[in-house]
Design a protein around this motif. Structure first.
Motif, PDB file in Angstrom:
ATOM      1  N   ALA A 294       0.847  -1.196   0.000  1.00  0.00           N
ATOM      2  CA  ALA A 294       0.000   0.000   0.000  1.00  0.00           C
ATOM      3  C   ALA A 294       0.882   1.245   0.000  1.00  0.00           C
ATOM      4  O   ALA A 294       2.011   1.242   0.511  1.00  0.00           O
ATOM      5  CB  ALA A 294      -0.908  -0.009   1.228  1.00  0.00           C
ATOM      6  N   GLU A 295       0.395   2.334  -0.592  1.00  0.00           N
ATOM      7  CA  GLU A 295       1.170   3.576  -0.669  1.00  0.00           C
ATOM      8  C   GLU A 295       1.259   4.224   0.708  1.00  0.00           C
ATOM      9  O   GLU A 295       0.262   4.345   1.422  1.00  0.00           O
ATOM     10  CB  GLU A 295       0.493   4.549  -1.651  1.00  0.00           C
ATOM     11  N   LEU A 296       2.456   4.647   1.108  1.00  0.00           N
ATOM     12  CA  LEU A 296       2.670   5.323   2.387  1.00  0.00           C
ATOM     13  C   LEU A 296       3.330   6.668   2.122  1.00  0.00           C
ATOM     14  O   LEU A 296       4.527   6.741   1.906  1.00  0.00           O
ATOM     15  CB  LEU A 296       3.560   4.464   3.300  1.00  0.00           C
ATOM     16  N   ASP A 297       2.521   7.713   2.133  1.00  0.00           N
ATOM     17  CA  ASP A 297       3.048   9.023   1.794  1.00  0.00           C
ATOM     18  C   ASP A 297       3.167   9.940   3.012  1.00  0.00           C
ATOM     19  O   ASP A 297       3.974  10.847   3.036  1.00  0.00           O
ATOM     20  CB  ASP A 297       2.153   9.707   0.751  1.00  0.00           C
TER      21      ASP A 297
ATOM     22  N   SER B 229       3.021  10.659   7.443  1.00  0.00           N
ATOM     23  CA  SER B 229       3.363  10.055   8.730  1.00  0.00           C
ATOM     24  C   SER B 229       2.148   9.378   9.350  1.00  0.00           C
ATOM     25  O   SER B 229       2.273   8.372  10.041  1.00  0.00           O
ATOM     26  CB  SER B 229       3.904  11.119   9.692  1.00  0.00           C
ATOM     27  N   LYS B 230       0.946   9.891   9.078  1.00  0.00           N
ATOM     28  CA  LYS B 230      -0.252   9.275   9.653  1.00  0.00           C
ATOM     29  C   LYS B 230      -0.486   7.889   9.066  1.00  0.00           C
ATOM     30  O   LYS B 230      -1.041   7.000   9.716  1.00  0.00           O
ATOM     31  CB  LYS B 230      -1.475  10.158   9.454  1.00  0.00           C
ATOM     32  N   ASP B 231      -0.036   7.686   7.809  1.00  0.00           N
ATOM     33  CA  ASP B 231      -0.145   6.358   7.205  1.00  0.00           C
ATOM     34  C   ASP B 231       0.755   5.379   7.935  1.00  0.00           C
ATOM     35  O   ASP B 231       0.389   4.215   8.133  1.00  0.00           O
ATOM     36  CB  ASP B 231       0.236   6.413   5.730  1.00  0.00           C
ATOM     37  N   ILE B 232       1.951   5.844   8.331  1.00  0.00           N
ATOM     38  CA  ILE B 232       2.883   4.975   9.057  1.00  0.00           C
ATOM     39  C   ILE B 232       2.279   4.592  10.406  1.00  0.00           C
ATOM     40  O   ILE B 232       2.351   3.433  10.825  1.00  0.00           O
ATOM     41  CB  ILE B 232       4.241   5.683   9.235  1.00  0.00           C
ATOM     42  N   LYS B 233       1.666   5.549  11.068  1.00  0.00           N
ATOM     43  CA  LYS B 233       1.001   5.244  12.342  1.00  0.00           C
ATOM     44  C   LYS B 233      -0.142   4.259  12.140  1.00  0.00           C
ATOM     45  O   LYS B 233      -0.371   3.363  12.965  1.00  0.00           O
ATOM     46  CB  LYS B 233       0.467   6.544  12.967  1.00  0.00           C
TER      47      LYS B 233
ATOM     48  N   PHE C 210       8.953  -3.829   8.469  1.00  0.00           N
ATOM     49  CA  PHE C 210       8.416  -2.490   8.219  1.00  0.00           C
ATOM     50  C   PHE C 210       9.234  -1.437   8.970  1.00  0.00           C
ATOM     51  O   PHE C 210       9.603  -0.401   8.410  1.00  0.00           O
ATOM     52  CB  PHE C 210       6.948  -2.446   8.656  1.00  0.00           C
ATOM     53  N   GLU C 211       9.545  -1.708  10.244  1.00  0.00           N
ATOM     54  CA  GLU C 211      10.311  -0.748  11.044  1.00  0.00           C
ATOM     55  C   GLU C 211      11.732  -0.573  10.493  1.00  0.00           C
ATOM     56  O   GLU C 211      12.279   0.528  10.492  1.00  0.00           O
ATOM     57  CB  GLU C 211      10.366  -1.193  12.509  1.00  0.00           C
ATOM     58  N   LEU C 212      12.315  -1.660  10.014  1.00  0.00           N
ATOM     59  CA  LEU C 212      13.647  -1.568   9.429  1.00  0.00           C
ATOM     60  C   LEU C 212      13.636  -0.708   8.169  1.00  0.00           C
ATOM     61  O   LEU C 212      14.594   0.031   7.905  1.00  0.00           O
ATOM     62  CB  LEU C 212      14.182  -2.974   9.108  1.00  0.00           C
ATOM     63  N   LYS C 213      12.546  -0.762   7.403  1.00  0.00           N
ATOM     64  CA  LYS C 213      12.421   0.091   6.211  1.00  0.00           C
ATOM     65  C   LYS C 213      12.311   1.566   6.602  1.00  0.00           C
ATOM     66  O   LYS C 213      12.691   2.452   5.835  1.00  0.00           O
ATOM     67  CB  LYS C 213      11.183  -0.307   5.400  1.00  0.00           C
ATOM     68  N   GLN C 214      11.779   1.810   7.797  1.00  0.00           N
ATOM     69  CA  GLN C 214      11.679   3.200   8.288  1.00  0.00           C
ATOM     70  C   GLN C 214      12.958   3.632   9.011  1.00  0.00           C
ATOM     71  O   GLN C 214      12.985   4.663   9.677  1.00  0.00           O
ATOM     72  CB  GLN C 214      10.485   3.339   9.261  1.00  0.00           C
TER      73      GLN C 214
END
Length: 874
Positions: free
Chosen positions: A265-268, A270-274, A303-307
């Protein structure tokens, strides 16, 4: 009334006349068509469908990899269901023999072909399907036979035949929808084995369009989603993951479809990350996902490693490793990821090795990741061996230089530090427990709260740990068996009434006792310190090898020139007379050159100290050819030089050898060329130079056969036989019979595919013949009970597999090394009881390293390994 009887008589007459398999009448055909289809063919097809369901059920989907298009056929499952195949063949054969004029004869031939396919009788299967293609009048059956034929050719890697069948089918018309589905599915399998992702996607996309079974279509859409995700086409992957949720798929697949949808899914913002983090947390809390929590934590970690949240990612992976999961393979991926982080980010090769040990135990040899991990782990095993040799030997040599009083003080401080660590660990566990306020409510009715644990001894693990340590100081490390424990053993039924809390408490208490028992005593620590010059020389010899091998490994395998330089310079400084100095200079030359340092310093040292070394020739001629071309050219020159040597033209032979070493410095022929040069030295140089060169060659050459030749030359020159050589010669002269046996054993050892690896992770193996294995249904359960009683904290795993048609093996793993595995086998021989396991079966148990187990699984020859085992472990 007579008319009525006449009608019955006519009916039976027609019925029995129809039973003939020769008369080609309408009645006969109708009878044989009906009985062939609804009796023999129906029952045969039913048996094959049962087998296919068994293959499907036995396969555990690995969603971390792209799912296989066809469920893999496990030979063990085929053997277990051999009776089904026998019955299917029998029914279809009877249909052909008894109903020869039936139109279902060809269909029964097809089922016989499928029986041969599943039994891996590929030649017979190919002939059957070819026969049907040529002789059957049923177009659909001919097409189905060709498609099955194509699958066999694909699995046998007969690519020309595959292409021929594809070309033939491409020209056929009126292929049914069902056959088109199978055709494109098989084509997808072909493109997969060819590594053609684009072709595989195209074939599966077409197959999905012809799929009538909604569950099958759902699975194909899931595979397509995985393929698109792998190609970085996230939007398409998302759509196909959503499509795969249709058709009522199994819960596990729908879970992964939703999980992986989140990844693409697209994550553009910060609210998407939350939102994603909250999504993983909700999944984790859902009771339906209890068996999949390790997967959820693993995916959240990725996912966290990608961030770039590395610390959080690692913590999640460690939590995932502790979760109970439904699929053991998942643990393999968790440990594999932790190993990658240790390798790439931390450069902690020791930790990476231990993570890969754990990962390897979760994968089967047939899994794609197994071979890659095993190769990588082999390098790390070598690293850890040398690293721990340096750490241990350095410490022991340093301790040997202290006075006895100082040594005793160091031992006492070590033991005290370990005791303090265990107490702190126990206190940390208690702190974690006290954070859960639910226990306050549970204890409210007993008049205690979690706050009172500090004053009540049995509520305070830190105090209990201190008590265990004080007890051991006063009374030694003895088992806790006093009157109340001994008396409780007579009431075996009392354990049935234990609560989960009590059982957990006992397990934790045993764990703490086990941890404490691992602390060595002062006497054990002091006894390890070397006392004599001989012991110190042995440790120094091991250190010399370890520094060199570690430096070499770090440069060539780990691509770490800085660490390589550090170890090799320590080698040269600490052991200035090491026989590995020329190669160490050579590696230092390469490492300094790579990092832009003063590499010329080491080429100068090589030229000054070792002018005749092949490593000197190599640094002086960096642009010369290498590889196979250099090997062939040097082989040709060696042959010519040897002919010149035999013709006693020593000067010309030496010139050719020296030119060869300059032109082709480091090849597989280098050691051979150097030995011939030394032999020429014996003909034209003085005695001292010849002896010196022989001694240097023996020390520096790793080829055992060439070293033996050089040693024999040295013995012939000096007349002095080394002590170990003399012992060998004395043993050889005991008698002709012993000499013959020794020779046979030597020859057998030289060709054995197995290697002695006492420091590698080991497996304990019970070998049973096929018949006895059928009776051993409760063996794994009894092993688990045995482990709980005797190895509660060892985290041992059990499993079984069919090694070949004659033998099944039951596996217990992992053991850190051969010594731990030997201790386990000793306890097994003493204490394990199982009704179907005889003393002979127990005596036939084996220990095997991971590397050797992989080799055994390929060769399937248990007796060959047993011979190696007897020589190596007994």
């Amino acid at each position: 009334m007579k008319t009525h009887y006449y009608g019955f008589f006519l009916f039976f007459l027609l019925f029995f006349s129809a039973c003939s398999s020769e008369k080609n009448t309408f009645t006969n055909r109708m009878y044989h068509n009906t009985t062939s289809r609804y009796n023999a063919y129906y029952l045969s097809n039913l048996k094959i469908q049962e087998l296919e369901q068994s293959i499907k059920k036995s396969h555990k989907e690995d969603y971390s990899q792209v799912l296989p298009i066809f469920y893999p056929i496990d030979s063990a499952v085929i053997e277990e269901n051999e009776e089904l195949l026998k019955e299917a063949r029998a029914f279809s054969s009877k249909a052909i023999d008894w109903h020869r004029i039936s139109k279902w004869v060809d269909d029964n031939y097809f089922l016989i072909g499928m029986v041969e396919f599943y039994k891996a009788d590929f030649d017979d299967a190919i002939n059957t399907f070819k026969y049907l293609n040529v002789n059957s009048k049923d177009r659909n059956l001919r097409h189905r036979s060709l498609i099955q034929l194509m699958r066999i050719f694909i699995d046998l890697k007969q690519h020309d035949d595959v292409v021929y069948v594809i070309d033939y089918l491409s020209k056929e018309q009126k292929i049914s929808s069902e056959n088109r589905f199978l055709l494109f599915q098989t084509l997808g399998h072909y493109y997969h084995l060819q590594g053609d992702v684009e072709g595989k996607i195209g074939a599966l996309d077409r197959a999905a369009g012809y799929a009538k079974d909604k569950k099958e279509k759902s699975r194909i859409n899931f595979i397509l989603a995985q393929l698109y995700q792998g190609e970085g086409l996230d939007a398409l992957a998302y759509n196909f993951y959503q499509e795969s949720l249709k058709g009522n798929p199994p819960y596990e697949r729908s879970f992964y479809a939703q999980l992986y949808s989140q990844q693409v899914a697209e994550l553009d913002k910060s609210k998407d990350i939350k939102k994603v983090r909250a999504y993983y947390d909700d999944l984790y809390k859902n009771s339906k996902n209890k068996d999949l929590r390790d997967v959820i934590l693993y995916e959240k970690a990725l996912f966290e490693l990608k961030q770039d949240e590395r610390e959080e990612g690692v913590n999640l992976l460690k939590r995932a490793a502790k979760e109970e999961g439904s699929n053991p393979i998942q643990k393999g991926y968790i440990y594999k990821k932790l190993a990658e982080i240790s390798l790439e980010d931390d450069k902690n090769y020791r930790m990476a090795k231990y993570y890969l040990d754990s990962a390897l135990m979760s994968f089967r040899p047939i899994d794609p990741a197994y071979d890659q991990i095993n190769r990588q782990k082999g390098i790390l095993d070598e690293y850890v061996t040398h690293f721990e040799t340096i750490t241990t030997n350095d410490s022991l040599i340093s301790l040997s230089k202290l006075s006895p009083e100082q040594q005793e003080l160091v031992a006492q401080n070590f033991i005290k530090a370990e005791e303090d660590r265990l107490i702190q660990l126990a206190a940390a566990k208690e702190k974690a427990k006290s954070n859960n306020k639910m226990f306050d409510n549970l204890l409210a009715f007993s008049g205690r709260s979690s706050g009172s644990g500090e004053s009540f001894y049995f509520d305070n693990p830190a105090a209990m740990q201190q008590g265990t340590i004080d007890f051991a100081r006063n009374w030694g490390n003895r088992p806790l068996e006093d009157n109340w424990r001994l008396s409780s053993q007579s009431f075996s039924t009392s354990s049935m009434n234990q609560t989960e809390e009590e059982l957990a408490y006992e397990e934790e208490e045993n764990d703490e006792e086990s941890q404490f028992s691992q602390i060595p005593s002062k006497e054990e620590l002091l006894s390890a310190i070397p006392k004599s010059d001989e012991d110190i020389n042995r440790l120094n010899g091991e250190l010399e090898v370890a520094y060199f091998e570690l430096g070499k490994l770090l440069f060539f395998d780990f691509k770490e020139p800085e660490f390589s330089i550090e170890n090799l310079e320590t080698l040269i400084t600490t052991f200035p007379n090491t026989n590995k100095k020329p190669e160490a200079y050579y590696i230092l030359h390469l490492a300094q050159k790579e990092r832009g340092g003063n590499f010329e310093l080491y080429s100068q040292r090589l030229n000054r100290e070792f002018p005749e070394s092949p490593f000197t020739y190599s640094v002086n001629n960096p642009t010369k050819i290498s590889g196979n071309q250099a090997y062939l050219a040097s082989s040709n020159n060696y042959k010519k030089a040897y002919e010149l040597y035999q013709a006693r033209d020593y000067t010309k032979a030496r010139g050719l050898l020296r030119n060869t070493l300059e032109e082709y410095p480091l090849t597989r022929n280098t050691d051979k060329i150097m030995l011939l040069d030394v032999m020429i030295s014996g003909k034209i140089d003085d005695r001292e130079r010849y002896q010196s060169r022989l001694e240097n060659y023996i020390q520096s050459t790793e080829d055992a056969d060439l070293t033996k030749m050089a040693r024999n030359m040295l013995i012939a020159l000096t007349g002095e036989i080394p002590k170990e050589e003399a012992t060998e010669n004395q043993d050889e002269n005991v008698g002709d019979e012993n000499e013959s046996v020794a020779k046979d054993e030597s020859e057998e050892a030289s060709v054995s595919p197995y290697k002695e690896n006492p420091n590698q992770t080991h497996i304990f193996v019970i070998v049973l013949d096929a018949e006895k294995a059928k009776e051993a249904k409760g063996l794994l359960a009894d092993l688990e009970t045995f482990h709980k009683a005797n190895f509660a904290n060892a985290r041992l795993r059990t499993g079984n597999m069919n090694l070949n048609r004659e033998n099944a093996i039951y596996i217990v793993s992992p053991f850190n090394n051969g010594e731990k595995a030997t201790d386990y086998r000793k306890k097994f021989m003493e204490a394990f009881e199982y009704s179907s396991l005889s003393e002979q079966d127990k005596n036939n148990t084996l220990l095997i390293s991971i590397e050797n187990f992989q080799e055994l699984n390929k060769l399937k020859d248990i007796e060959e390994y047993r011979n190696f085992y007897k020589k190596t472990y007994k």
